[in-house]
Design an enzyme around this catalytic site. Structure first.
Site, PDB file in Angstrom:
ATOM      1  N   ASN A  11      -2.528  73.396 -27.073  1.00  0.00           N
ATOM      2  CA  ASN A  11      -1.507  72.877 -27.646  1.00  0.00           C
ATOM      3  C   ASN A  11      -1.064  73.431 -28.976  1.00  0.00           C
ATOM      4  OD1 ASN A  11      -3.584  71.803 -28.878  1.00  0.00           O
ATOM      5  ND2 ASN A  11      -2.731  70.158 -29.299  1.00  0.00           N
TER       6      ASN A  11
ATOM      7  N   GLU B 265     -13.791  69.045 -31.080  1.00  0.00           N
ATOM      8  CA  GLU B 265     -12.701  68.252 -31.637  1.00  0.00           C
ATOM      9  C   GLU B 265     -11.972  67.838 -30.058  1.00  0.00           C
ATOM     10  OE1 GLU B 265     -11.718  67.281 -34.267  1.00  0.00           O
ATOM     11  OE2 GLU B 265     -12.949  68.814 -35.434  1.00  0.00           O
TER      12      GLU B 265
ATOM     13  N   CYS C  42      -3.042  65.992 -30.367  1.00  0.00           N
ATOM     14  CA  CYS C  42      -4.212  65.061 -30.468  1.00  0.00           C
ATOM     15  C   CYS C  42      -4.161  63.784 -31.484  1.00  0.00           C
ATOM     16  CB  CYS C  42      -5.727  65.644 -30.616  1.00  0.00           C
ATOM     17  SG  CYS C  42      -5.495  66.867 -32.049  1.00  0.00           S
TER      18      CYS C  42
ATOM     19  N   GLU D  77     -14.048  69.951 -39.228  1.00  0.00           N
ATOM     20  CA  GLU D  77     -13.397  71.108 -39.535  1.00  0.00           C
ATOM     21  C   GLU D  77     -12.539  71.378 -40.773  1.00  0.00           C
ATOM     22  OE1 GLU D  77     -11.591  71.773 -35.719  1.00  0.00           O
ATOM     23  OE2 GLU D  77     -12.960  73.405 -35.416  1.00  0.00           O
TER      24      GLU D  77
HETATM   25  P1  NAD Z   1      -8.965  71.349 -21.668  1.00  0.00           P
HETATM   26  O1  NAD Z   1     -10.521  70.472 -21.972  1.00  0.00           O
HETATM   27  O2  NAD Z   1      -8.623  71.225 -20.280  1.00  0.00           O
HETATM   28  O3  NAD Z   1      -9.192  72.984 -22.072  1.00  0.00           O
HETATM   29  C1  NAD Z   1      -9.850  73.490 -23.146  1.00  0.00           C
HETATM   30  C2  NAD Z   1     -10.300  74.760 -23.189  1.00  0.00           C
HETATM   31  O4  NAD Z   1     -11.661  74.580 -22.249  1.00  0.00           O
HETATM   32  C3  NAD Z   1      -9.631  75.665 -22.005  1.00  0.00           C
HETATM   33  O5  NAD Z   1      -9.777  77.211 -22.749  1.00  0.00           O
HETATM   34  C4  NAD Z   1     -10.203  75.541 -20.883  1.00  0.00           C
HETATM   35  O6  NAD Z   1     -10.245  76.915 -19.867  1.00  0.00           O
HETATM   36  C5  NAD Z   1     -11.527  75.524 -21.153  1.00  0.00           C
HETATM   37  N1  NAD Z   1     -12.767  74.888 -20.186  1.00  0.00           N
HETATM   38  C6  NAD Z   1     -12.408  74.048 -19.377  1.00  0.00           C
HETATM   39  N2  NAD Z   1     -13.692  73.850 -18.581  1.00  0.00           N
HETATM   40  C7  NAD Z   1     -14.424  74.565 -19.227  1.00  0.00           C
HETATM   41  C8  NAD Z   1     -15.973  74.461 -18.916  1.00  0.00           C
HETATM   42  N3  NAD Z   1     -16.626  73.908 -17.895  1.00  0.00           N
HETATM   43  N4  NAD Z   1     -16.736  75.345 -19.790  1.00  0.00           N
HETATM   44  C9  NAD Z   1     -16.310  75.859 -20.875  1.00  0.00           C
HETATM   45  N5  NAD Z   1     -14.600  75.826 -21.107  1.00  0.00           N
HETATM   46  C10 NAD Z   1     -13.912  75.336 -20.292  1.00  0.00           C
HETATM   47  O7  NAD Z   1      -8.028  70.851 -22.547  1.00  0.00           O
HETATM   48  P2  NAD Z   1      -6.389  71.245 -22.351  1.00  0.00           P
HETATM   49  O8  NAD Z   1      -5.847  70.571 -21.582  1.00  0.00           O
HETATM   50  O9  NAD Z   1      -6.318  72.876 -22.753  1.00  0.00           O
HETATM   51  O10 NAD Z   1      -5.931  70.701 -24.103  1.00  0.00           O
HETATM   52  C11 NAD Z   1      -5.601  69.562 -24.138  1.00  0.00           C
HETATM   53  C12 NAD Z   1      -6.711  68.469 -24.757  1.00  0.00           C
HETATM   54  O11 NAD Z   1      -7.262  69.110 -26.229  1.00  0.00           O
HETATM   55  C13 NAD Z   1      -6.222  67.089 -25.154  1.00  0.00           C
HETATM   56  O12 NAD Z   1      -7.482  66.182 -24.736  1.00  0.00           O
HETATM   57  C14 NAD Z   1      -6.266  67.142 -26.676  1.00  0.00           C
HETATM   58  O13 NAD Z   1      -6.472  65.753 -27.204  1.00  0.00           O
HETATM   59  C15 NAD Z   1      -7.225  68.020 -26.954  1.00  0.00           C
HETATM   60  N6  NAD Z   1      -7.109  68.678 -28.456  1.00  0.00           N
HETATM   61  C16 NAD Z   1      -7.810  68.048 -29.375  1.00  0.00           C
HETATM   62  C17 NAD Z   1      -7.709  68.458 -30.713  1.00  0.00           C
HETATM   63  C18 NAD Z   1      -8.475  67.985 -31.687  1.00  0.00           C
HETATM   64  O14 NAD Z   1      -8.348  68.552 -32.868  1.00  0.00           O
HETATM   65  N7  NAD Z   1      -9.202  66.855 -31.645  1.00  0.00           N
HETATM   66  C19 NAD Z   1      -6.542  69.519 -31.006  1.00  0.00           C
HETATM   67  C20 NAD Z   1      -5.773  69.961 -29.976  1.00  0.00           C
HETATM   68  C21 NAD Z   1      -6.047  69.440 -28.597  1.00  0.00           C
END
Ligand code: NAD
Length: 500
Positions: free
Chosen positions: A168, A265, A300, A479
């Site tokens: 995102n 996060e 998020c 962070e």
């Molecule tokens: P996701 O968890 O599907 O993927 C995030 C990353 O993790 C990707 O690079 C993915 O390839 C990797 N990944 C997936 N499975 C993995 C595994 N088993 N081991 C290691 N890496 C793995 O999330 P997304 O759909 O890309 O992002 C959206 C999510 O991110 C939402 O839930 C959002 O709330 C969260 N988000 C949180 C913040 C925050 O600061 N708290 C900021 C931005 C987004």
């Protein structure tokens, strides 16, 4: 700035994408993966092919870890201020390429260039400069133990850090992870999200102009094939992750198996509380920002639950709908566009699924806002109209689950205690905002809200020098500050010298 036509901006971004196609960044070089497997990356605004992307696997993880391990001791030996100066130099390089990074980001993410991507690219340079300037603060304490002995602590880097990113805000999140990790003397392997590999790779390539080879590496690929072996690698000493709760828990397990620290996060379902004495117009304008409508709600901290005192509820909904109606949905490259596309087909299906579920809820009204782009070329794009739901209860999945789209629920309340109870009735605890003219009430709300980031009369995105992170399922660790750099990217060693 000279305004270029959307077509020209897209063409120049496509040219850069072609250059980066199929590559990862390991040991200071853009290289192909060992096996050469790639996947297609499509423009979310048109579904046209952008380029192919390297699908790295465990053998590429091995190479990246070897490069990062080889580079880290030399990097850590540099005086901290010299590392900081390299990052500040890197910040200048990125600032000089900000427009290029912003267009690359608009191309792959579908986010609007004017309202989102340019700001994100500028923030990256700012983050590097901020942490670069904090380098001399990586220091320990002396401990008054007893006469004749010298007791002190020193901060040491952890080693190789894995930084796993979501799609995102990929550039900004890369910056807030790599900058403190690098300044503290670690080397880093970034794993970009499948949907947004390009801007991250280009930014890292630019940073490699000022960093020793191997200190900053980037892999692209999917979660199972690339992310999982990276975080599980025995030589990865720290994992910093932003993404979904589900993946966060898998990563936590992987870290537990080898006992290394993590920063997580995760998701949110952030409440915005509009109290009876709030400035209504300010709250409405604040809600447009709080819900991150110009990022299609893909944030998020998006205010996806807006609790409004019953006396203001109807007027608030009317004004909010009218404000969101004015936003222009369109080509991310068009300077007139406020709102771009959802990131991908699966995410679009997920958002639409929640909207349909909400429409079917008893008593619910879906207020559809703004208009979809009429332009034929964009007919295949993953656009969706923002929706403001009323009549949805806090127990409904639309009010409980993270949608990560432009969908919010406005819910009425009658008393302050009721508003706090609804706000806290969530598995998440990332952000919250309170809108009131009464500072005493605001301070009571701040104490009562279970969220890591509470704002009064504003609901901005997280910013530098303000500690950021979640309560409950929203994550672990913080962070964006000096303290977070010290706590999350260094180990404290205690030393006693006894020459008695
Ligand atoms: P996701 O968890 O599907 O993927 C995030 C990353 O993790 C990707 O690079 C993915 O390839 C990797 N990944 C997936 N499975 C993995 C595994 N088993 N081991 C290691 N890496 C793995 O999330 P997304 O759909 O890309 O992002 C959206 C999510 O991110 C939402 O839930 C959002 O709330 C969260 N988000 C949180 C913040 C925050 O600061 N708290 C900021 C931005 C987004």
């Amino acid at each position: 700035m000279h305004i270029k036509a959307p077509k020209d901006l897209r063409v120049s971004a496509l040219g850069m994408a072609e250059r980066l196609a199929g590559k990862v960044l390991v040991g200071g070089e853009l290289v192909h993966t060992a096996h050469g497997r790639q996947f297609d990356l499509r423009d979310p605004a048109t579904q046209d092919l952008i380029c192919t992307v390297a699908d790295a696997d465990a053998s590429d993880v091995e190479k990246a870890v070897a490069a990062a391990r080889a580079a880290q001791p030399g990097w850590a030996k540099l005086p901290a201020r010299d590392r900081g100066k390299r990052l500040i130099e890197g910040s200048r390089v990125l600032a000089a390429h900000a427009e290029e990074l912003a267009t690359l980001l608009a191309l792959e993410s579908g986010k609007a260039l004017r309202t989102e991507c340019r700001l994100e690219a500028a923030t990256v340079a700012d983050v590097l400069q901020f942490f670069g300037g904090l380098a001399s603060e990586i220091k320990g304490e002396t401990v008054p133990l007893r006469s004749g002995v010298l007791a002190y602590t020193q901060r040491e880097p952890l080693g190789v850090v894995a930084a796993v990113l979501p799609w995102n805000v990929p550039l900004m999140l890369m910056a807030i992870k790599i900058a403190p990790a690098l300044v503290a003397g670690n080397s880093v392997i970034v794993k970009s999200a499948e949907e947004t590999p390009l801007a991250v790779l280009r930014a890292a390539e630019l940073l490699n102009e000022v960093l020793p080879a191997g200190v900053l590496n980037v892999l692209s690929g999917d979660g199972v094939g690339c992310g999982a072996p990276l975080v599980a690698h025995p030589q990865v000493a720290k994992i910093t992750f932003t993404g979904s709760v589900e993946t966060g828990k898998l990563i936590y397990k992987s870290a537990a198996a080898k006992l290394v620290p993590v920063t997580l996060e995760l998701g949110g379902k952030s409440p915005m509380l509009v109290l009876a004495d709030a400035d209504l117009d300010k709250a409405v304008a604040g809600a447009v920002v709080a819900m991150r409508f110009t990022r299609q709600g893909q944030s998020c901290t998006a205010a996806s639950r807006i609790l409004v005192h019953r006396s203001l509820h109807d007027a608030f909904v009317e004004k909010l709908k009218s404000a969101v109606d004015k936003l222009v949905i369109g080509d991310p490259f068009d300077e007139a566009t406020d709102i771009g596309t959802i990131i991908s087909r699966p995410q679009l299906d997920k958002v639409r699924g929640y909207i349909e579920q909400g429409r079917r809820a008893k008593g619910a009204i879906a207020h559809d806002c703004a208009r979809l782009p009429a332009e034929g070329r964009l007919a295949q794009g993953f656009f969706v109209r923002p929706v403001i739901f009323t009549g949805i209860d806090n127990t409904h999945p639309v009010a409980r689950e993270e949608i990560f789209g432009p969908v919010t629920c406005v819910m009425p309340f009658d008393s302050f205690d009721e508003a706090i109870a609804i706000a806290n009735d969530s598995d998440f605890g990332l952000a919250a905002s309170v809108w009131t003219r009464d500072i005493k009430v605001a301070l009571v709300a701040v104490d009562a809200l279970q969220a890591g980031f509470v704002q009064v009369n504003q609901a901005q995105v997280a910013g530098l020098n303000i500690s950021y992170g979640g309560y409950k399922q929203s994550g672990l660790g913080r962070e964006l500050t000096l303290e977070s750099m010290l706590e999350h990217f260094t180990a404290r060693k205690s030393v006693i010298l006894n020459f008695d």
